[in-house]
Scaffold this active site. Structure first.
Site, short mmCIF file in Angstrom:
data_model
loop_
_atom_site.label_atom_id
_atom_site.label_comp_id
_atom_site.label_asym_id
_atom_site.label_seq_id
_atom_site.Cartn_x
_atom_site.Cartn_y
_atom_site.Cartn_z
N GLY A 205 0.98 -1.22 0.05
CA GLY A 205 -0.01 0.02 -0.04
C GLY A 205 0.88 1.35 0.08
O GLY A 205 2.18 1.06 -0.04
N GLY B 16 0.70 9.21 2.22
CA GLY B 16 1.23 10.51 1.92
C GLY B 16 2.71 10.47 1.72
O GLY B 16 3.32 11.10 0.80
N CYS C 121 4.29 1.15 1.46
CA CYS C 121 4.69 -0.12 2.30
C CYS C 121 4.65 -1.48 1.31
O CYS C 121 4.02 -1.64 0.57
CB CYS C 121 3.16 -0.19 3.14
SG CYS C 121 3.34 -1.38 4.50
N ASP D 64 -7.57 8.57 13.67
CA ASP D 64 -7.82 8.43 12.17
C ASP D 64 -8.37 6.91 12.09
O ASP D 64 -7.93 6.47 11.32
CB ASP D 64 -6.57 8.50 11.19
CG ASP D 64 -6.68 8.48 9.85
OD1 ASP D 64 -7.89 8.76 9.52
OD2 ASP D 64 -5.72 8.32 9.10
#
Length: 682
Positions: free
Chosen positions: A86, A89, A93, A202
């Protein structure tokens, strides 16, 4: 900064092979490089459109191509970089394998060029500082971090089944049992974070990662912060716009309640497949959030609606705590699976109970504990009542009989009546200290029973002690025979008030059996079968010669024939007050609407003491470890309380045990308690 901000799954690892010798260990592949896919779910901090997925277009994002073999300069350890998992910002990963032991990590790789400014580097350092101290089953584990000339590397727990965002993308919506399964784990992880005084800030589907065993892990601490007092809270807006709370939008700062708001958004999204505050433009979305205005479809069941509405309360103070959430009817009244199959990532699970006995008991549970008011509910879909439904109705009808009398006590010889020498027991402690395992055979030592039944034929037929005992035994046996195997006590913890025995004294070789209830009523069941209670005011006495026949008189002005018994009652009361400690941590609450409790029968075996009361309350105290089981009926629902060796109590609905199972230590005690009940007349 965002940790595993978005998970973009690449079917093929899109970079050069490792050196030939390392090919196998790396699990790399030699397919041609594919173009990067846009991010699927999570949005970056700078995102502006809440409805549409945000695409990152930083093609220089990672600077030069990251090498396949990465060496930790401080330890010399070699890692092989695999496929992209993934991107967010600042970082991408990757799957990363430790070549010394083949352990696979999720590695967050941040190019120094992306965090060149001091405030950017501070964000990374803060994230590492917060995350590295966390250790919890439902939080992504931080393993290691190092840097080389080009990048910063953060090695995290690898979650092979990606995130909840991927599951929801494949499934569209989830079933209630699945939502309970995942939410329990989120709440567990979040409770740990809040106890560490860390706010996640978040919470969203893309930040809940799922491992091989279908266990959920809360991840991505890029926006996490330490909990500050109200006056020092940061006023910055951060997080995914859809899940921002009204107080954060209004720049009043972020507290634990803001994480609860996000949890409400998550639950809504899981059940309905879309976020609650999704509109076509950002301004309208923010207006809806500020007003806590969203639609609640009628397809949702009432407990789910109520829980979502409470979490999405406009005023942060009106939102439930994490403990309140787990104790909510949404969890307590519904089935929660112990584990999920990996097929749930793409297919609706089938929670059907195959065994007819389990089906029967599931329906029985609904009838007994679901507050169904009448038999008609079961006849809606059947013109003819099935045998099974009749059995259930009979079972429920039996449970409603709470005004109890009893069968005549048997005449015993002097020999049978002689108990061991006087035993004063501290809160369930007895002279009998038996370390053996609790077994099936019950060795009775001594018992006492309330006097003969009244002449009313109805009393004999409907309300005998046998009926009370049989009802409790039937419910307990039904639960034991049908509950699944489990290795721990369910997480449910009800806060409820009921009466239970906190202290007791067996003086049956001379007078009888004395006890104190949690509301400080003191009772004595005398050897002659009479029962006397001294109320908490220490001024009023209730006397039962027979069941249902109560005389009330002042303690200071007792009728002549009762004076000696009142003296003994006061003696028991004084002794327990002065010498015994309470046997558990349950609150002492008096509910004047509930009938007065008095003892119908007590019974001692070589391992435990059993007490059965007029309203069906049933308590068993085990001598060797001072554990206790209390079963009581409240609002047509059976509750079981377990007090452990440390005198800490946990209360469950019996339906919860029926669905979830319990630990062996509790199950063995329930089985022994049932055997005492069944063998009480032997």
């Amino acid at each position: 900064m965002e940790l595993l901000r978005t998970i973009t799954y690449q079917p093929a690892a899109g970079t050069k092979m490792c050196e030939q010798a390392l090919g196998k260990a790396c699990g790399g592949d030699s397919k041609k490089k594919r173009p990067q896919q846009p991010s699927e779910d999570g949005q970056s901090q700078a995102q502006v459109t809440p409805a549409a997925p945000h695409h990152h277009h930083h093609h220089s994002h990672s600077g030069p191509e990251i090498s396949r073999i990465i060496v930790d300069p401080t330890t010399g350890k070699r890692y092989c970089r695999g496929k992209v998992l993934g991107k967010g910002g600042f970082a991408k990963c990757y799957e990363m394998t430790d070549l010394t032991n083949n352990k696979v990590y999720a590695a967050k790789i941040i190019p120094h060029s992306r965090v060149a400014k001091p405030h950017q580097r501070e964000k990374i350092d803060k994230e590492i500082e917060l995350h590295r101290i966390l250790h919890h089953k439902h939080v992504v584990q931080f393993y290691h971090y190092f840097e080389d000339k080009e990048n910063i590397y953060i090695l995290l727990e690898y979650c092979s089944r990606r995130s909840m965002a991927h599951i929801l993308k494949a499934r569209k919506v989830l079933t209630e049992p699945e939502v309970r399964y995942y939410l329990r784990q989120i709440v567990s992880g979040l409770k740990y974070l809040h106890e560490q005084e860390i706010l996640h800030r978040d919470l969203k589907l893309g930040n809940f990662f799922i491992n091989e065993a279908m266990e959920l892990k809360v991840g991505d601490f890029g926006l996490a912060a330490r909990l500050e007092p109200l006056e020092h809270r940061r006023r910055t807006i951060c997080g995914t716009p859809n899940y921002l709370s009204p107080e954060v939008l209004n720049k009043q700062g972020h507290g634990c309640e803001s994480d609860i708001w996000a949890l409400g958004c998550v639950m809504y999204t899981m059940l309905l497949g879309r976020p609650p505050f999704e509109t076509t433009n950002l301004k309208e979305t923010y207006r809806c959030i500020r007003e806590a205005r969203y639609t609640m479809p009628s397809s949702l069941l009432a407990p789910a609606k109520h829980l979502i509405a409470s979490m999405l309360s406009k005023n942060p103070e009106d939102r439930p705590s994490l403990d309140d959430i787990i104790r909510h009817d949404f969890f307590l009244q519904g089935f929660t699976p112990d584990r999920l199959s990996s097929s749930c990532c793409h297919t609706v699970p089938d929670f059907h109970l195959s065994s007819p006995a389990k089906n029967f008991f599931k329906k029985a549970a609904a009838a007994l504990f679901g507050g169904k008011k009448d038999k008609a509910r079961y006849n809606d879909t059947h013109n003819k009542v099935s045998k099974e439904d009749e059995d259930i109705y009979k079972l429920r009808h039996d449970l409603k009989k709470t005004s109890i009398t009893q069968q005549p006590s048997k005449h015993r010889t002097d020999e049978e009546l002689q108990p061991p020498p006087t035993t004063f027991a501290k809160s369930g402690t007895s002279a009998v200290e038996n370390k053996q395992q609790i077994g099936d055979a019950i060795r009775m030592i001594v018992r006492g029973t309330l006097g003969s039944c009244s002449s009313s034929s109805e009393c004999l037929e409907d309300s005998t002690m046998g009926s009370v005992a049989d009802t409790v035994a039937r419910v307990l046996r039904g639960c034991l025979e049908n509950m699944p195997e489990a290795d721990c006590i369910p997480k449910e913890q009800l806060s409820t008030s009921f009466q239970w025995v906190t202290k007791w004294v067996d003086y049956s070789n001379k007078y009888g059996f004395g006890y104190q209830l949690s509301d400080h009523t003191v009772g004595v069941l005398f050897n002659n079968g009479a029962h006397m209670s001294l109320l908490p005011d220490k001024k009023t006495v209730h006397y039962y010669a027979e069941l249902g026949q109560c005389s009330v008189f002042p303690a200071t002005d007792a009728p002549e024939q009762f004076i000696s018994q009142v003296t003994v009652l006061k003696y028991f009361s004084h002794y327990m007050e002065e010498n015994l400690m309470d046997g558990g941590d349950l609150p002492s609450v008096t509910d004047i609407r509930r009938p007065r409790l008095y003892l119908l029968q007590w019974l001692k075996s070589d391992k435990a003491l059993m007490m059965l009361f007029n309203d069906g309350t049933f308590q068993v105290n085990f001598y060797h470890d001072h554990t206790k089981i209390i079963i009581c009926n409240q609002n047509e629902e059976y509750l079981l309380t377990y007090i452990n060796e440390d005198r800490i109590s946990t209360t469950f609905r019996l339906t919860t045990l029926l669905m979830s199972g319990c630990s062996l230590e509790l199950k063995h005690r329930m089985e022994y308690a049932l055997n005492m009940l069944l063998q009480r007349c032997n």
